[in-house]
Scaffold this motif. Sequence first.
Motif, PDB file in Angstrom:
ATOM      1  N   ILE A   8       0.832  -1.302   0.144  1.00  0.00           N
ATOM      2  CA  ILE A   8       0.011   0.065   0.006  1.00  0.00           C
ATOM      3  C   ILE A   8       0.829   1.278   0.124  1.00  0.00           C
ATOM      4  O   ILE A   8       1.460   1.543   1.123  1.00  0.00           O
ATOM      5  N   ALA A  11       0.142   5.081   3.048  1.00  0.00           N
ATOM      6  CA  ALA A  11      -0.662   4.079   4.207  1.00  0.00           C
ATOM      7  C   ALA A  11      -1.014   4.788   5.594  1.00  0.00           C
ATOM      8  O   ALA A  11      -1.258   4.058   6.256  1.00  0.00           O
ATOM      9  N   GLY A  16      -5.463   4.336   2.798  1.00  0.00           N
ATOM     10  CA  GLY A  16      -4.236   3.574   2.973  1.00  0.00           C
ATOM     11  C   GLY A  16      -4.096   2.851   3.914  1.00  0.00           C
ATOM     12  O   GLY A  16      -4.000   1.767   4.057  1.00  0.00           O
ATOM     13  N   ALA A  34       3.576  -1.179   3.941  1.00  0.00           N
ATOM     14  CA  ALA A  34       2.944   0.097   4.040  1.00  0.00           C
ATOM     15  C   ALA A  34       3.962   1.153   4.143  1.00  0.00           C
ATOM     16  O   ALA A  34       4.991   1.145   4.810  1.00  0.00           O
ATOM     17  N   TYR A  82      -1.847   1.974  -5.133  1.00  0.00           N
ATOM     18  CA  TYR A  82      -1.298   3.574  -5.056  1.00  0.00           C
ATOM     19  C   TYR A  82      -2.486   4.510  -4.438  1.00  0.00           C
ATOM     20  O   TYR A  82      -3.527   4.811  -5.194  1.00  0.00           O
ATOM     21  N   VAL A  83      -2.433   4.648  -3.239  1.00  0.00           N
ATOM     22  CA  VAL A  83      -3.553   5.340  -2.618  1.00  0.00           C
ATOM     23  C   VAL A  83      -2.950   6.832  -2.382  1.00  0.00           C
ATOM     24  O   VAL A  83      -3.757   7.825  -2.232  1.00  0.00           O
TER      25      VAL A  83
END
Length: 262
Positions: A8, A11, A16, A34, A82-83
């Motif tokens: 992630i 995160a 995320g 993360a 991809y946040v």
Amino acid sequence: MPPQSVLIVGASQGLGLALVKHYASLIPPSQVFATVRSSADDEKDKFPEGVRVIEKVDCSKEDVGERIVEGLQGVAVGLVVYVAGVLKPEKMGEANWKDQIMMYTICSIAPVFVVQSLLTSSSFSPEAKIILLTSEAGSVTLRTEGEGGGMYGHHGSKAAGNMIGHLLAYDLKESGIPIAMIHPGFLKTDMTKNAGMEEFYDKMGAVTPDEAAGPISEFVEKLDMDMSGKLWAPMGARGIGNAEEVLGKEVTKKPGPLELPW
């Protein structure tokens, strides 16, 4: 089945963080990576025990992909989400150059370098999938006169992110890696709250990041090469203010996933 390993990017909070917690409940936490901008010690208390934190990953910096590969320590990941993102409100007469550069960099430039670094370092497992969070804000078709202008960097960078994902789909096809851009729903986060969007939460059916994590996970399981390079809403039209006006009333009644127009 859930992926054997998950990365992630972005995160430390919001969606995320919710996705890290969600996947750490499905697979061994040691297989959940993360990324955070700060040090691992500053963030470790946020995550379930065992989650592997990759520290000092700044998606506005050129070395973002290299730092992630370093942090994976040779592990090949089965899912990359991809946040990372940034939202700075703008209106005519008050557009901000630096804010726009930041939005475009994080939302549409950094993803290329993250994917490139993972691909060239053989950091994808054979069943790998990629999700880019771009949102319905990146759809030109869903913008209307009633909604009006403004928010130039926000919408522009998300639209650019959709184009990037579409192009990456062609480059990833030979490797058999599907990539999808998603609208996760209208999220109740500090980002949307600080942008003055809190007043629309009830009207638009906003959801918490924890509520959005489940449908995203279900979408990931369905994602295949036929769905690659497209923009999807895992929860359907929920949280898309102009969906009925632009796409029609019938579309708003359909469950997700819903393919959204560019």
